[in-house]
Design an enzyme around this catalytic site. Structure first.
Site, PDB file in Angstrom:
ATOM      1  N   LYS A 194      40.710  34.489  29.392  1.00  0.00           N
ATOM      2  CA  LYS A 194      39.906  35.727  29.468  1.00  0.00           C
ATOM      3  C   LYS A 194      40.850  36.890  29.780  1.00  0.00           C
ATOM      4  CE  LYS A 194      37.549  38.655  31.816  1.00  0.00           C
ATOM      5  NZ  LYS A 194      37.934  40.064  31.636  1.00  0.00           N
ATOM      6  N   GLU A 268      47.476  34.200  41.548  1.00  0.00           N
ATOM      7  CA  GLU A 268      48.592  35.154  41.622  1.00  0.00           C
ATOM      8  C   GLU A 268      47.951  36.502  41.903  1.00  0.00           C
ATOM      9  OE1 GLU A 268      51.806  34.460  41.158  1.00  0.00           O
ATOM     10  OE2 GLU A 268      51.826  32.555  40.083  1.00  0.00           O
ATOM     11  N   CYS A 302      52.431  43.903  40.056  1.00  0.00           N
ATOM     12  CA  CYS A 302      51.987  43.202  41.266  1.00  0.00           C
ATOM     13  C   CYS A 302      53.079  43.168  42.327  1.00  0.00           C
ATOM     14  CB  CYS A 302      51.557  41.793  40.900  1.00  0.00           C
ATOM     15  SG  CYS A 302      52.824  40.925  39.974  1.00  0.00           S
ATOM     16  N   GLU A 400      47.503  47.926  48.756  1.00  0.00           N
ATOM     17  CA  GLU A 400      48.119  47.947  47.433  1.00  0.00           C
ATOM     18  C   GLU A 400      47.540  49.131  46.657  1.00  0.00           C
ATOM     19  OE1 GLU A 400      46.939  45.059  44.341  1.00  0.00           O
ATOM     20  OE2 GLU A 400      49.071  44.793  43.959  1.00  0.00           O
TER      21      GLU A 400
HETATM   22  P1  NAP Z   1      41.157  42.319  38.809  1.00  0.00           P
HETATM   23  O1  NAP Z   1      40.200  43.420  38.888  1.00  0.00           O
HETATM   24  O2  NAP Z   1      41.188  41.321  39.893  1.00  0.00           O
HETATM   25  O3  NAP Z   1      40.910  41.613  37.417  1.00  0.00           O
HETATM   26  C1  NAP Z   1      41.685  40.542  36.940  1.00  0.00           C
HETATM   27  C2  NAP Z   1      40.905  39.792  35.893  1.00  0.00           C
HETATM   28  O4  NAP Z   1      39.753  39.187  36.496  1.00  0.00           O
HETATM   29  C3  NAP Z   1      40.367  40.665  34.776  1.00  0.00           C
HETATM   30  O5  NAP Z   1      40.371  39.926  33.582  1.00  0.00           O
HETATM   31  C4  NAP Z   1      38.954  40.930  35.251  1.00  0.00           C
HETATM   32  O6  NAP Z   1      38.084  41.303  34.212  1.00  0.00           O
HETATM   33  C5  NAP Z   1      38.572  39.602  35.838  1.00  0.00           C
HETATM   34  N1  NAP Z   1      37.498  39.665  36.826  1.00  0.00           N
HETATM   35  C6  NAP Z   1      36.996  40.744  37.478  1.00  0.00           C
HETATM   36  N2  NAP Z   1      36.023  40.366  38.349  1.00  0.00           N
HETATM   37  C7  NAP Z   1      35.908  39.020  38.236  1.00  0.00           C
HETATM   38  C8  NAP Z   1      35.105  38.027  38.877  1.00  0.00           C
HETATM   39  N3  NAP Z   1      34.214  38.352  39.819  1.00  0.00           N
HETATM   40  N4  NAP Z   1      35.261  36.732  38.523  1.00  0.00           N
HETATM   41  C9  NAP Z   1      36.180  36.381  37.599  1.00  0.00           C
HETATM   42  N5  NAP Z   1      36.975  37.271  36.954  1.00  0.00           N
HETATM   43  C10 NAP Z   1      36.844  38.572  37.271  1.00  0.00           C
HETATM   44  O7  NAP Z   1      42.658  42.859  38.695  1.00  0.00           O
HETATM   45  P2  NAP Z   1      43.178  44.000  37.753  1.00  0.00           P
HETATM   46  O8  NAP Z   1      42.697  45.303  38.318  1.00  0.00           O
HETATM   47  O9  NAP Z   1      42.895  43.678  36.336  1.00  0.00           O
HETATM   48  O10 NAP Z   1      44.751  43.844  37.962  1.00  0.00           O
HETATM   49  C11 NAP Z   1      45.422  44.382  39.015  1.00  0.00           C
HETATM   50  C12 NAP Z   1      45.664  43.360  40.111  1.00  0.00           C
HETATM   51  O11 NAP Z   1      46.341  42.206  39.597  1.00  0.00           O
HETATM   52  C13 NAP Z   1      46.578  43.880  41.197  1.00  0.00           C
HETATM   53  O12 NAP Z   1      46.039  43.565  42.450  1.00  0.00           O
HETATM   54  C14 NAP Z   1      47.879  43.134  40.975  1.00  0.00           C
HETATM   55  O13 NAP Z   1      48.689  43.015  42.102  1.00  0.00           O
HETATM   56  C15 NAP Z   1      47.406  41.831  40.462  1.00  0.00           C
HETATM   57  N6  NAP Z   1      48.470  41.128  39.726  1.00  0.00           N
HETATM   58  C16 NAP Z   1      49.097  40.069  40.314  1.00  0.00           C
HETATM   59  C17 NAP Z   1      50.129  39.396  39.643  1.00  0.00           C
HETATM   60  C18 NAP Z   1      50.852  38.248  40.280  1.00  0.00           C
HETATM   61  O14 NAP Z   1      51.558  37.545  39.560  1.00  0.00           O
HETATM   62  N7  NAP Z   1      50.710  38.018  41.577  1.00  0.00           N
HETATM   63  C19 NAP Z   1      50.486  39.793  38.351  1.00  0.00           C
HETATM   64  C20 NAP Z   1      49.820  40.867  37.785  1.00  0.00           C
HETATM   65  C21 NAP Z   1      48.803  41.517  38.480  1.00  0.00           C
HETATM   66  P3  NAP Z   1      37.908  42.884  33.911  1.00  0.00           P
HETATM   67  O15 NAP Z   1      39.172  43.370  33.352  1.00  0.00           O
HETATM   68  O16 NAP Z   1      36.834  42.922  32.924  1.00  0.00           O
HETATM   69  O17 NAP Z   1      37.549  43.529  35.212  1.00  0.00           O
END
Ligand code: NAP
Ligand code: MG
Length: 489
Positions: A194, A268, A302, A400
């Site tokens: 997804k 992650e 991240c 963050e």
């Molecule tokens: P996010 O809001 O947590 O979303 C991540 C993914 O999860 C998206 O595909 C999102 O869909 C989906 N999602 C949202 N709500 C969900 C739920 N309740 N259940 C299941 N899936 C759900 O994160 P983001 O804003 O896209 O990305 C930024 C974050 O990612 C930052 O906190 C960053 O640090 C973290 N990150 C971590 C790493 C690592 O390796 N540690 C790498 C990259 C990014 P939608 O897009 O439709 O909301």
């Protein structure tokens, strides 16, 4: 810019301007994309699509299918059906598919880079030089493991985990897809991926590449949609392993729903990674590391080095150097090859970043930014900046931000540096800058972070495991460690 503060006065204006250097590779984008299930693109049962925008212009690039429960069920069931024959295939045969996919990513690299930049807002020089080559590298690397798994886990017989649900964020769309899919396939699993709502398009091109590579139907399925689709996938009872990359907030919710039976889970999550710069460090190199650590990819990283801890005696010198470097960063059209900082991925993220910078100033921090360069009229932009006078208790030192915003603090002793660095719920990465080898080892031992870079920052390779500790998640991706999540022993 706070003009009352002498250290925050306007910095170097560019001495000369670059001519525009737009990337001109022609790119075809369909008006609409379906879901990739069982080897083919199909309309969603939901009969609903949503728009994918170019954040640099606001233009609609395409419409993407919004998968509902029935669609997710279909994708998971296709992956389940494909599992026995895929997992029985010899490692050598699986490797052939992975090599083919890797080569095809290389062949289509320019097109993928342009699409990544248009859909997500990142500078073309990053998608061209980092995201897409590294995505290919992950497939090459894991192709190499596919027929050597028994040597990865000496004395054991590794078996696939089964059907993997994989949910990824918008900051490195194709690269995160590769991080998830390549090791899963190498180990004989099947997948349902997804992508993030704002950046689905390169994952859908990757699906075309799977077709070109002749990957058997159902081995990888791609269900696009918003958070709701992610929820449906995370909660699906026929998933054997769930891999999530995204925010800590959503990660916590996922940990609750995914904790059923013997389902595997890797998370992650977010970070608030510190750079620690000692007075004896090579300062030019350290400044480049800091620039690369926080202003790269608009800070949508991240492991962004978003907290800067400098030894007190070099604080003024660091401020001077950072301001000088800020003045030479070019913000604007992500498709221009000279652009350093592209567009912010989505309006919610832009509001969030603005809110944090305002909160930081309200708490007494001083903002440093360069305002001499004008920003494009349309699109989502934020000038890279740093804040001084930050206290560890300030919200900009704790949360963050996920934007090009650096919070600068000082320390007097190595002990204080470690305490301040570890004073965070996160533990993804850290950077240590010093000339003394012994100090590097001592710091690295005591810093609570999954990845520690010394006298460098943001170095990635498929052979090197990546992942966090504390609220930055658990599990590793990349390297032999990353394979562990995709096998049963
Ligand atoms: P996010 O809001 O947590 O979303 C991540 C993914 O999860 C998206 O595909 C999102 O869909 C989906 N999602 C949202 N709500 C969900 C739920 N309740 N259940 C299941 N899936 C759900 O994160 P983001 O804003 O896209 O990305 C930024 C974050 O990612 C930052 O906190 C960053 O640090 C973290 N990150 C971590 C790493 C690592 O390796 N540690 C790498 C990259 C990014 P939608 O897009 O439709 O909301
Ligand atoms: Mg988009």
């Amino acid at each position: 810019m706070n003009d009352a503060n002498p250290t925050a006065s306007a910095s170097t204006a560019s001495m000369w301007e670059y001519a525009p250097a737009p990337e001109r590779t022609p790119l075809e984008i369909d008006d609409r994309y379906g879901l990739f299930i069982n080897g083919e693109f199909r309309s969603p049962n939901s009969r609903r699509w949503f728009e994918s925008l170019n954040p640099a212009t606001g233009e609609v690039l395409s419409k993407v299918a919004n998968a509902n429960q029935q669609d997710v069920d279909d994708a998971v069931s296709a992956a389940r059906q494909a599992l026995p024959s895929w997992s029985r295939l010899s490692g050598q045969e699986r490797a052939k598919y992975l090599f083919r996919i890797a080569r095809r990513i290389q062949e289509r690299a320019r097109e993928l880079s342009v699409l990544e930049t248009m859909d997500g807002g990142k500078p073309i020089k990053e998608s061209r030089d980092i995201d897409i080559p590294l995505a290919a590298r992950h497939f090459f690397y894991h192709a190499g493991w596919a027929d050597k798994l028994q040597w990865a886990f000496a004395g054991a017989t590794p078996r696939p985990v089964g059907v993997c649900g994989q949910i990824i964020p918008w900051n490195f769309p194709l690269l995160m897809a590769a991080w998830k899919i390549a090791p899963a396939l190498a180990c004989g699993n099947t997948c349902v991926l997804k992508p993030a709502e704002t950046t689905s398009l390169t994952a859908l091109r990757l699906a075309e590449i799977f077709q070109e590579a002749g990957l058997p139907p159902g081995v990888v399925n791609i269900v696009t949609g918003a958070g709701k689709t992610g929820q449906l996938l995370a909660a699906h009872e026929d998933i054997d392993k769930l891999a999530f990359t995204g925010s800590t907030e959503v990660g916590k919710k996922i940990a609750e729903v995914a904790a059923v039976g013997d389902r595997r889970l890797t998370l992650e999550l977010g970070g608030k990674s510190p750079h620690i710069i000692f007075a004896d460090a090579a300062l030019d190199q350290a400044v480049e590391g800091v620039v690369n650590g926080i202003w790269f990819n608009q800070g949508h990283v991240c492991c962004a080095g978003s907290r800067l801890l400098v030894e007190e005696s070099i604080q003024d010198e660091m401020i001077r150097r950072l301001k000088h470097r800020l003045g030479s960063l070019r913000v604007g059209d992500p498709l221009d090859k000279n652009t350093d900082i592209g567009a912010i991925n989505n309006p919610e993220q832009l509001d969030k970043i603005k809110g944090y910078v305002e909160a930081g100033q309200a708490e007494g921090a001083v903002l440093h930014e360069v305002t001499t360069q004008s920003l494009p009229k349309k699109g989502l932009w934020f000038r890279p900046c740093f804040l001084t006078g930050v206290q560890p208790s300030h919200v900009i030192a704790r949360d963050e931000i996920f934007g090009p915003v650096l919070a600068m603090m000082t320390f007097r002793t190595p002990e204080e540096a470690i305490k301040r660095a570890n004073n965070s719920p996160y533990g993804l990465a850290a950077g240590v800058w010093t000339d003394k080898g012994a100090r590097i080892f001592e710091m690295a031992k005591r810093l609570q972070a999954g990845v520690i870079w010394c006298n460098t920052y943001n170095q990635f390779d498929a052979a090197s495991p990546f992942g966090g500790v504390k609220e930055s998640g658990f599990g590793r991706e990349g390297g032999r460690h990353g394979l562990r999540a995709y096998v049963r022993i």
